[in-house]
Design an enzyme around this catalytic site. Sequence first.
Site, PDB file in Angstrom:
ATOM      1  N   GLU A 500       0.828  -1.226   0.000  1.00  0.00           N
ATOM      2  CA  GLU A 500       0.000   0.000   0.000  1.00  0.00           C
ATOM      3  C   GLU A 500       0.853   1.263   0.000  1.00  0.00           C
ATOM      4  OE1 GLU A 500      -3.454   0.369   2.435  1.00  0.00           O
ATOM      5  OE2 GLU A 500      -4.144  -1.643   2.013  1.00  0.00           O
TER       6      GLU A 500
HETATM    7  C1  LIG Z   1       3.175  -9.248   0.193  1.00  0.00           C
HETATM    8  C2  LIG Z   1       2.681  -8.244  -0.789  1.00  0.00           C
HETATM    9  C3  LIG Z   1       1.328  -8.081  -0.995  1.00  0.00           C
HETATM   10  C4  LIG Z   1       0.856  -7.199  -1.961  1.00  0.00           C
HETATM   11  N1  LIG Z   1      -0.469  -7.137  -2.255  1.00  0.00           N
HETATM   12  C5  LIG Z   1      -0.871  -6.442  -3.358  1.00  0.00           C
HETATM   13  C6  LIG Z   1      -2.217  -6.535  -3.834  1.00  0.00           C
HETATM   14  O1  LIG Z   1      -3.054  -7.211  -3.250  1.00  0.00           O
HETATM   15  N2  LIG Z   1      -2.545  -5.869  -4.959  1.00  0.00           N
HETATM   16  C7  LIG Z   1      -1.644  -5.118  -5.643  1.00  0.00           C
HETATM   17  O2  LIG Z   1      -2.003  -4.549  -6.667  1.00  0.00           O
HETATM   18  N3  LIG Z   1      -0.373  -4.994  -5.204  1.00  0.00           N
HETATM   19  C8  LIG Z   1       0.040  -5.649  -4.093  1.00  0.00           C
HETATM   20  N4  LIG Z   1       1.341  -5.550  -3.660  1.00  0.00           N
HETATM   21  C9  LIG Z   1       2.254  -4.678  -4.362  1.00  0.00           C
HETATM   22  C10 LIG Z   1       2.774  -3.536  -3.514  1.00  0.00           C
HETATM   23  O3  LIG Z   1       1.813  -2.528  -3.401  1.00  0.00           O
HETATM   24  C11 LIG Z   1       4.061  -3.080  -4.201  1.00  0.00           C
HETATM   25  O4  LIG Z   1       5.017  -4.045  -3.849  1.00  0.00           O
HETATM   26  C12 LIG Z   1       4.510  -1.747  -3.796  1.00  0.00           C
HETATM   27  O5  LIG Z   1       3.652  -0.804  -4.330  1.00  0.00           O
HETATM   28  C13 LIG Z   1       5.936  -1.440  -4.239  1.00  0.00           C
HETATM   29  O6  LIG Z   1       6.235  -1.874  -5.523  1.00  0.00           O
HETATM   30  P1  LIG Z   1       7.556  -2.763  -5.772  1.00  0.00           P
HETATM   31  O7  LIG Z   1       7.567  -3.847  -4.773  1.00  0.00           O
HETATM   32  O8  LIG Z   1       7.596  -3.120  -7.188  1.00  0.00           O
HETATM   33  O9  LIG Z   1       8.758  -1.805  -5.403  1.00  0.00           O
HETATM   34  P2  LIG Z   1       9.455  -0.688  -6.370  1.00  0.00           P
HETATM   35  O10 LIG Z   1       8.418   0.143  -7.007  1.00  0.00           O
HETATM   36  O11 LIG Z   1      10.435  -1.401  -7.215  1.00  0.00           O
HETATM   37  O12 LIG Z   1      10.171   0.176  -5.289  1.00  0.00           O
HETATM   38  C14 LIG Z   1      11.432  -0.165  -4.715  1.00  0.00           C
HETATM   39  C15 LIG Z   1      11.839   0.906  -3.706  1.00  0.00           C
HETATM   40  O13 LIG Z   1      11.920   2.193  -4.344  1.00  0.00           O
HETATM   41  C16 LIG Z   1      11.187   3.140  -3.605  1.00  0.00           C
HETATM   42  N5  LIG Z   1      10.660   4.144  -4.521  1.00  0.00           N
HETATM   43  C17 LIG Z   1       9.981   3.961  -5.671  1.00  0.00           C
HETATM   44  N6  LIG Z   1       9.668   5.144  -6.221  1.00  0.00           N
HETATM   45  C18 LIG Z   1      10.147   6.096  -5.399  1.00  0.00           C
HETATM   46  C19 LIG Z   1      10.159   7.515  -5.412  1.00  0.00           C
HETATM   47  N7  LIG Z   1       9.611   8.218  -6.380  1.00  0.00           N
HETATM   48  N8  LIG Z   1      10.781   8.153  -4.397  1.00  0.00           N
HETATM   49  C20 LIG Z   1      11.362   7.468  -3.404  1.00  0.00           C
HETATM   50  N9  LIG Z   1      11.376   6.132  -3.347  1.00  0.00           N
HETATM   51  C21 LIG Z   1      10.784   5.456  -4.319  1.00  0.00           C
HETATM   52  C22 LIG Z   1      10.092   2.355  -2.921  1.00  0.00           C
HETATM   53  O14 LIG Z   1       9.657   3.049  -1.765  1.00  0.00           O
HETATM   54  C23 LIG Z   1      10.813   1.064  -2.581  1.00  0.00           C
HETATM   55  O15 LIG Z   1      11.511   1.252  -1.380  1.00  0.00           O
HETATM   56  C24 LIG Z   1       1.797  -6.405  -2.680  1.00  0.00           C
HETATM   57  C25 LIG Z   1       3.162  -6.557  -2.427  1.00  0.00           C
HETATM   58  C26 LIG Z   1       3.609  -7.463  -1.512  1.00  0.00           C
HETATM   59  C27 LIG Z   1       5.086  -7.601  -1.315  1.00  0.00           C
END
Ligand SMILES: Cc1cc2nc3c(=O)[nH]c(=O)nc-3n(C[C@H](O)[C@H](O)[C@H](O)COP(=O)(O)OP(=O)(O)OC[C@H]3O[C@@H](n4cnc5c(N)ncnc54)[C@H](O)[C@@H]3O)c2cc1C
Length: 825
Positions: A500
């Site tokens: 989230e």
């Molecule tokens: C267990 C689990 C359950 C989930 N459930 C759902 C679900 O039900 N439905 C759904 O749609 N999604 C779900 N997600 C997805 C979740 O919302 C995403 O993992 C999350 O939004 C981050 O995306 P990412 O993991 O690809 O990280 P990335 O986008 O690759 O980010 C990596 C890092 O970069 C940082 N970052 C990225 N952009 C910026 C910025 N502009 N400035 C500063 N920092 C930044 C992030 O904070 C993070 O620390 C789930 C994820 C997990 C792990």
Amino acid sequence: MAWFVAGVLAVIVVFGYFGLTVFWWTVAAALLTWYLSVIAGFGLVTNTVLAAVFILVACVLNIPPLRRAVLSNRVLAIYRRILPDMSQTEKEAIDAGTVWWDADLFSGKPDWDKLLATPEPRLSPEEQAFLDGPVEELCAMCNDWEITHERQDLPPHVWQFIKDKGFLGMIIPKQYGGLGFSAAAHSAVVMKLSTRSSTAAISVMVPNSLGPGELLLHYGTEEQKNHYLPRLAKGLEVPCFALTSPEAGSDAASIPDHGVVCKGTWQGKEVLGMRVTWDKRYITLGPVATLLGLAFRLYDPEKLLGSKTDLGITCALVPTNTPGVNIGRRHLPLNAAFQNGPNSGKDVFMPLDWIIGGPEYAGKGWMMLMGCLAAGRAISLPTSSVGGAKALTRFTGAYARVRSQFRTPIGKLEGVEEALGRIAAHCYMMDATRVMTAGAVDAGEKPAVLSAIAKYHMTERARACVNDAMDILGGKGICLGPNNWVGRGYQMAPIAITVEGANILTRTLIIFGQGAIRCHPYVLREMRAAKEMRGAQAAREFDDAFTSHIGHVLRNGVRSFIYGITQSAFAPVPRSASPETRHYYRHLSRLSAAFAFLADMSMLAMGGALKRKEKISGRLGDVLSMMYLASATLKRYEDQGRIRADLPLVRWAVRDALYRAQQAIDGILSNFPVKALATLLRWTIFPLGTPFRPPLDSRNHECARIALEPGAARDRLTAGMFVPKNESDATGILEAAFLATVACEPIEKKLREAVKSGILEPRSGMDLPAVAEEKNVISREEHLLWQRKEALRKSVIKVDDFPQDFGRAAIVAALEDETVKMKAA
Ligand SMILES: Cc1cc2nc3c(=O)[nH]c(=O)nc-3n(C[C@H](O)[C@H](O)[C@H](O)COP(=O)(O)OP(=O)(O)OC[C@H]3O[C@@H](n4cnc5c(N)ncnc54)[C@H](O)[C@@H]3O)c2cc1C
């Protein structure tokens, strides 16, 4: 001349402090100019020139059409040039939700009386009965080791119980067969479940957060609502919501998943529909879902729906048994057992009616998601984090009393006490924030910024608490097994941090970025005037917002300085605040003025570049967050009737928040790109140096005592959690051992004194309490009590061990089988 300078300074201070309008500034300037002319003895010519210049400036500043022509229209032109263009998705994100107490904190002049007058949310008898009945029952049904290790899932009867009792439909109104609970009740349920089983809590939390249920309630057609909501409420459908894809995580609006409007055959008939291709991952409940909420970008190249070809992000409901939907595989998120996995589809044809809200809502998906995000984000993760913190406070405190080293309960060793006191104080502040935020949702707010603050800080504090708890437990926390009640929580802490809105992004982009635009009294008005309005309307609106903005900056700068040199003595406090907390309100009022001033000066100095300066904006967000957390803590103290026993927790938490806010401001000033301005800001905000200090050790000691002593304060701090009564349960036996340990401390004292006075002479292998009974040092009852305590203590300090081939038995058997087959061949 000295009087003139004093007069100018007095006007700036008094008028600035009270934020008087430009008219009163003009009157004061007229008097001062007249006085200057008298004391300087100017001649007729000088006086005439001075009067002419004064009248000219006064007219420009006081006559709006003139002011616009000479001043604000020019600023508006520059503003339009430098203001970066916003994408539709950015606009929709900024417009989403509402502002509440965050706007007060951003104003520099928080209305404390208004906050304290806000009623504390209360549960209805029906909601309380649900907590005491089905929730208590569900908690008792969950065995975390069985769920996370043996089954990697909730047992079927637990799933069924969740569905049958309506846990999946807490936010669905009664008219559709749901429980129709308030946000406070929803939060209380998730919190209690989180103190027992994260898997159960997450499985219940997700359908009640942003997803098919919430989207249908707000945007669904009557037909969709009537069909799906009763089925969701009764658990006949298990929903999930799929937004994230491999290429689009944090930048979710950039999803490559797409649909094309086209004709196709559906149930034997040709209909207008969409051919959708997607590849999603991390989707919670996905592997067991029957109803997939799907976000994708919809295109209409043949213009079958209208004149646009790129319609935008669209949300549809897709039954998972639709041919072409690939779903069911699982991820393994840090050994957590809740269902989570990928799903995909290629050119899956679906009718347009599957769009949530029907074809009119094609392309409105992002607006729908942003509009619904706040309520769920305000509850789910903040609440589950508080549940974690409550369980850690109660059980770590108990363990720290039961476990002794150096003949002392470890909780009484200062190093351990430091960590335990932190856990307890964080827990109080977290719960206060949970309750206040849920209350805001119940009052009709969709708190976009506050929900981000709650999500970020509750999950971070839960991580801090579980780290502290692990340190306190030592090896007991490290060896996993049925008797380890903390290890899984430690493993899973990063999950809440990531979902989230991953926390780094939440802190650096959302809390201040969205806050500065939404909560600031004038910035959004200025932006709208610059970008969305034209001609006279834009000029009038911008002029009004811009001149008020200047007054706002001046007022906050002056207040910040005055509060600084008087050590907050004159800063506002609520009329009804308790004497023991009044000074905290004063300091927060001072911080609010300083923050508002600093935020404006940062925007002035860095303009649009502030968005990229995340180290600065992150710290600005920290100041806002600390003020929110401290406000919630103080309100909680008032709402609960100023219970003196809780005061150490309040004091520790608020002092910690003030100190953290101060350090964040200090960090901003040290790294401010315009050095001269930074110096000026430092003189204004901290004219006598940095005033706040970290919480005192003595306060930390008092907080730890609350976690170490059975009684009302400990029960209040951990209220609403599940405490097993069954001694065959790892935490049930811990609670029993804790009570027995405390009950046996007078006996221990008697034994110690008897040894000291030589009545008892301990020898290796000797049963000292038995001898003590023989020598009438302790009674028979005391001896039995001691024996029970010892049995419980031994169970509690035990860690699990497993056969040497643990976890490999199946692999070893398969390998042996293969070897046998090879030999036979
Ligand atoms: C267990 C689990 C359950 C989930 N459930 C759902 C679900 O039900 N439905 C759904 O749609 N999604 C779900 N997600 C997805 C979740 O919302 C995403 O993992 C999350 O939004 C981050 O995306 P990412 O993991 O690809 O990280 P990335 O986008 O690759 O980010 C990596 C890092 O970069 C940082 N970052 C990225 N952009 C910026 C910025 N502009 N400035 C500063 N920092 C930044 C992030 O904070 C993070 O620390 C789930 C994820 C997990 C792990």
